[in-house]
Write a protein that holds these residues in place. Structure first.
Motif, PDB file in Angstrom:
ATOM      1  N   ASP A  38       0.797  -1.225   0.000  1.00 47.21           N
ATOM      2  CA  ASP A  38       0.000   0.000   0.000  1.00 47.21           C
ATOM      3  C   ASP A  38       0.834   1.282   0.000  1.00 47.21           C
ATOM      4  OD1 ASP A  38       0.990  -0.175   2.590  1.00 47.21           O
ATOM      5  OD2 ASP A  38      -0.938   0.147   3.558  1.00 47.21           O
ATOM      6  N   LYS A  39       2.141   1.152   0.090  1.00 50.10           N
ATOM      7  CA  LYS A  39       3.004   2.332   0.221  1.00 50.10           C
ATOM      8  C   LYS A  39       2.843   3.315  -0.944  1.00 50.10           C
ATOM      9  CE  LYS A  39       7.692   3.750   1.168  1.00 50.10           C
ATOM     10  NZ  LYS A  39       8.176   3.882   2.498  1.00 50.10           N
ATOM     11  N   GLU A  40       2.806   2.810  -2.162  1.00 50.48           N
ATOM     12  CA  GLU A  40       2.673   3.709  -3.308  1.00 50.48           C
ATOM     13  C   GLU A  40       1.365   4.490  -3.259  1.00 50.48           C
ATOM     14  OE1 GLU A  40       1.988   3.801  -8.096  1.00 50.48           O
ATOM     15  OE2 GLU A  40       2.990   2.037  -7.289  1.00 50.48           O
ATOM     16  N   ILE A  41       0.271   3.804  -2.967  1.00 49.27           N
ATOM     17  CA  ILE A  41      -1.026   4.482  -2.923  1.00 49.27           C
ATOM     18  C   ILE A  41      -1.034   5.521  -1.809  1.00 49.27           C
ATOM     19  CG2 ILE A  41      -3.506   4.194  -2.556  1.00 49.27           C
ATOM     20  CD1 ILE A  41      -3.255   1.459  -3.945  1.00 49.27           C
ATOM     21  N   ILE A  42      -0.511   5.175  -0.658  1.00 45.37           N
ATOM     22  CA  ILE A  42      -0.449   6.133   0.450  1.00 45.37           C
ATOM     23  C   ILE A  42       0.378   7.350   0.055  1.00 45.37           C
ATOM     24  CG2 ILE A  42       0.493   6.501   2.773  1.00 45.37           C
ATOM     25  CD1 ILE A  42      -0.453   3.592   3.384  1.00 45.37           C
ATOM     26  N   ASN A  43       1.523   7.127  -0.574  1.00 51.89           N
ATOM     27  CA  ASN A  43       2.362   8.250  -1.000  1.00 51.89           C
ATOM     28  C   ASN A  43       1.645   9.130  -2.024  1.00 51.89           C
ATOM     29  OD1 ASN A  43       4.494   7.617   0.689  1.00 51.89           O
ATOM     30  ND2 ASN A  43       5.561   6.412  -0.852  1.00 51.89           N
ATOM     31  N   LYS A  44       0.888   8.514  -2.918  1.00 55.52           N
ATOM     32  CA  LYS A  44       0.134   9.285  -3.910  1.00 55.52           C
ATOM     33  C   LYS A  44      -0.984  10.092  -3.240  1.00 55.52           C
ATOM     34  CE  LYS A  44       2.212   7.814  -7.692  1.00 55.52           C
ATOM     35  NZ  LYS A  44       2.812   8.648  -8.715  1.00 55.52           N
ATOM     36  N   ILE A  45      -1.622   9.500  -2.230  1.00 53.14           N
ATOM     37  CA  ILE A  45      -2.653  10.230  -1.491  1.00 53.14           C
ATOM     38  C   ILE A  45      -2.022  11.431  -0.783  1.00 53.14           C
ATOM     39  CG2 ILE A  45      -4.278  10.140   0.447  1.00 53.14           C
ATOM     40  CD1 ILE A  45      -4.809   7.167  -0.349  1.00 53.14           C
ATOM     41  N   ILE A  46      -0.884  11.221  -0.143  1.00 52.50           N
ATOM     42  CA  ILE A  46      -0.195  12.317   0.553  1.00 52.50           C
ATOM     43  C   ILE A  46       0.119  13.448  -0.424  1.00 52.50           C
ATOM     44  CG2 ILE A  46       1.984  12.976   1.681  1.00 52.50           C
ATOM     45  CD1 ILE A  46       1.895  10.194   3.059  1.00 52.50           C
ATOM     46  N   TYR A  47       0.679  13.103  -1.574  1.00 51.85           N
ATOM     47  CA  TYR A  47       1.009  14.110  -2.580  1.00 51.85           C
ATOM     48  C   TYR A  47      -0.249  14.865  -3.017  1.00 51.85           C
ATOM     49  CZ  TYR A  47       2.423  16.208  -6.988  1.00 51.85           C
ATOM     50  OH  TYR A  47       2.656  17.098  -8.001  1.00 51.85           O
ATOM     51  N   TYR A  48      -1.317  14.132  -3.270  1.00 50.39           N
ATOM     52  CA  TYR A  48      -2.575  14.699  -3.737  1.00 50.39           C
ATOM     53  C   TYR A  48      -3.187  15.631  -2.687  1.00 50.39           C
ATOM     54  CZ  TYR A  48      -7.308  14.692  -5.770  1.00 50.39           C
ATOM     55  OH  TYR A  48      -8.511  15.044  -6.317  1.00 50.39           O
ATOM     56  N   VAL A  49      -3.203  15.176  -1.440  1.00 56.23           N
ATOM     57  CA  VAL A  49      -3.761  15.996  -0.358  1.00 56.23           C
ATOM     58  C   VAL A  49      -2.911  17.252  -0.171  1.00 56.23           C
ATOM     59  CG1 VAL A  49      -4.250  16.071   2.126  1.00 56.23           C
ATOM     60  CG2 VAL A  49      -4.935  14.075   0.789  1.00 56.23           C
ATOM     61  N   ARG A  50      -1.616  17.118  -0.253  1.00 56.36           N
ATOM     62  CA  ARG A  50      -0.728  18.293  -0.146  1.00 56.36           C
ATOM     63  C   ARG A  50      -1.080  19.307  -1.234  1.00 56.36           C
ATOM     64  NH1 ARG A  50       4.157  15.922  -0.071  1.00 56.36           N
ATOM     65  NH2 ARG A  50       4.221  16.048   2.199  1.00 56.36           N
ATOM     66  N   LYS A  51      -1.244  18.820  -2.439  1.00 55.09           N
ATOM     67  CA  LYS A  51      -1.548  19.682  -3.583  1.00 55.09           C
ATOM     68  C   LYS A  51      -2.900  20.374  -3.423  1.00 55.09           C
ATOM     69  CE  LYS A  51      -2.019  19.307  -8.612  1.00 55.09           C
ATOM     70  NZ  LYS A  51      -1.975  18.375  -9.738  1.00 55.09           N
ATOM     71  N   HIS A  52      -3.861  19.700  -2.801  1.00 47.97           N
ATOM     72  CA  HIS A  52      -5.228  20.210  -2.666  1.00 47.97           C
ATOM     73  C   HIS A  52      -5.603  20.443  -1.198  1.00 47.97           C
ATOM     74  CE1 HIS A  52      -5.948  19.285  -6.899  1.00 47.97           C
ATOM     75  NE2 HIS A  52      -5.414  18.092  -6.688  1.00 47.97           N
ATOM     76  N   HIS A  53      -4.640  20.778  -0.381  1.00 49.77           N
ATOM     77  CA  HIS A  53      -4.862  20.837   1.074  1.00 49.77           C
ATOM     78  C   HIS A  53      -6.014  21.745   1.487  1.00 49.77           C
ATOM     79  CE1 HIS A  53      -2.791  24.735   1.891  1.00 49.77           C
ATOM     80  NE2 HIS A  53      -2.171  24.434   0.753  1.00 49.77           N
ATOM     81  N   MET A  54      -6.291  22.785   0.729  1.00 53.37           N
ATOM     82  CA  MET A  54      -7.376  23.695   1.099  1.00 53.37           C
ATOM     83  C   MET A  54      -8.760  23.018   0.972  1.00 53.37           C
ATOM     84  SD  MET A  54      -5.815  26.364   2.120  1.00 53.37           S
ATOM     85  CE  MET A  54      -7.045  27.636   2.205  1.00 53.37           C
ATOM     86  N   GLU A  55      -8.833  21.911   0.276  1.00 47.03           N
ATOM     87  CA  GLU A  55     -10.096  21.154   0.163  1.00 47.03           C
ATOM     88  C   GLU A  55     -10.296  20.217   1.356  1.00 47.03           C
ATOM     89  OE1 GLU A  55     -12.421  20.368  -2.552  1.00 47.03           O
ATOM     90  OE2 GLU A  55     -11.661  21.762  -4.040  1.00 47.03           O
ATOM     91  N   PHE A  56      -9.217  19.969   2.101  1.00 51.00           N
ATOM     92  CA  PHE A  56      -9.279  19.009   3.198  1.00 51.00           C
ATOM     93  C   PHE A  56      -9.209  19.669   4.578  1.00 51.00           C
ATOM     94  CE2 PHE A  56      -7.822  16.704  -0.486  1.00 51.00           C
ATOM     95  CZ  PHE A  56      -8.554  15.534  -0.421  1.00 51.00           C
ATOM     96  N   PHE A  57      -8.548  20.819   4.648  1.00 51.01           N
ATOM     97  CA  PHE A  57      -8.294  21.447   5.945  1.00 51.01           C
ATOM     98  C   PHE A  57      -8.731  22.898   5.968  1.00 51.01           C
ATOM     99  CE2 PHE A  57      -4.648  18.550   4.950  1.00 51.01           C
ATOM    100  CZ  PHE A  57      -5.075  17.486   5.722  1.00 51.01           C
ATOM    101  N   LYS A  58      -9.319  23.265   7.085  1.00 50.72           N
ATOM    102  CA  LYS A  58      -9.616  24.656   7.356  1.00 50.72           C
ATOM    103  C   LYS A  58      -8.660  25.087   8.460  1.00 50.72           C
ATOM    104  CE  LYS A  58     -13.154  27.855   8.816  1.00 50.72           C
ATOM    105  NZ  LYS A  58     -14.536  28.027   9.241  1.00 50.72           N
ATOM    106  N   TYR A  59      -7.857  26.073   8.165  1.00 52.25           N
ATOM    107  CA  TYR A  59      -6.811  26.482   9.105  1.00 52.25           C
ATOM    108  C   TYR A  59      -7.319  27.571  10.040  1.00 52.25           C
ATOM    109  CZ  TYR A  59      -3.918  23.885   5.866  1.00 52.25           C
ATOM    110  OH  TYR A  59      -3.393  22.906   5.078  1.00 52.25           O
ATOM    111  N   THR A  60      -6.957  27.411  11.325  1.00 52.05           N
ATOM    112  CA  THR A  60      -7.346  28.410  12.332  1.00 52.05           C
ATOM    113  C   THR A  60      -6.191  29.328  12.661  1.00 52.05           C
ATOM    114  OG1 THR A  60      -6.776  26.920  14.138  1.00 52.05           O
ATOM    115  CG2 THR A  60      -9.070  26.955  13.400  1.00 52.05           C
TER     116      THR A  60
END
Length: 154
Positions: free
Chosen positions: A132-154
């Motif tokens: 699963d390492k490759e998929i996890i790494n791809k998810i991390i990259y994707y979330v980093r690229k689109h972080h504003m869709e996943f996190f609201k910063y305080t």
């Protein structure tokens, strides 16, 4: 969207931990919950659910929990969006040829001894071989690229 203080987006461990917080808040156990997510969020969520369930319970586990509203083609689209290696895509393509709907699967499980252990064994074995390492790494990259869709910063 997960509310969080700002964090180091370049740190994979922290980013994955924050994504896990996001997942714990939104894990879609029903189709209506999945439909509330943005398309960007769905890509990462579907890939994560597929990867996590297959690593834990095999393909049968994934389809038992999510098969009524997440199809193999939806998983394939998510993995392609993440630019996951073709070897994972080929598992899904081959799996789709032998796919049994969840309703039929339940009937067969009742009537056939050992059916659950064997139904997707070759696909599970291939997935476990790749890991699963490759998929996890791809998810991390994707979330980093689109972080504003996943996190609201305080």
């Amino acid at each position: 969207m997960h509310v969080t203080k700002s964090f180091d987006l370049n740190n994979d461990d922290i980013l994955w931990e924050k994504f896990m917080c996001f997942m714990r808040e939104i894990i879609p156990y029903e189709e209506s919950q999945l439909s509330e997510l943005s398309e960007t969020q769905k890509t990462a969520v579907i890939a994560f659910l597929y990867c996590a369930e297959v690593m834990g319970e095999g393909h049968i586990g994934f389809f038992d929990l999510y098969g009524e509203y997440i199809s193999y083609s939806t998983v394939m689209v998510a993995l392609k969006e993440l630019c996951v290696s073709d070897r994972y895509i080929k598992i899904i393509e081959e799996l789709s040829k032998d796919f049994i709907p969840v309703s039929e699967m339940r009937d067969k499980c009742i009537s056939e001894e050992g059916f659950m252990d064997e139904i997707y064994a070759e696909f599970d074995d291939l997935f476990y071989q790749y890991g699963d390492k490759e998929i996890i790494n791809k998810i991390i990259y994707y979330v980093r690229k689109h972080h504003m869709e996943f996190f609201k910063y305080t």
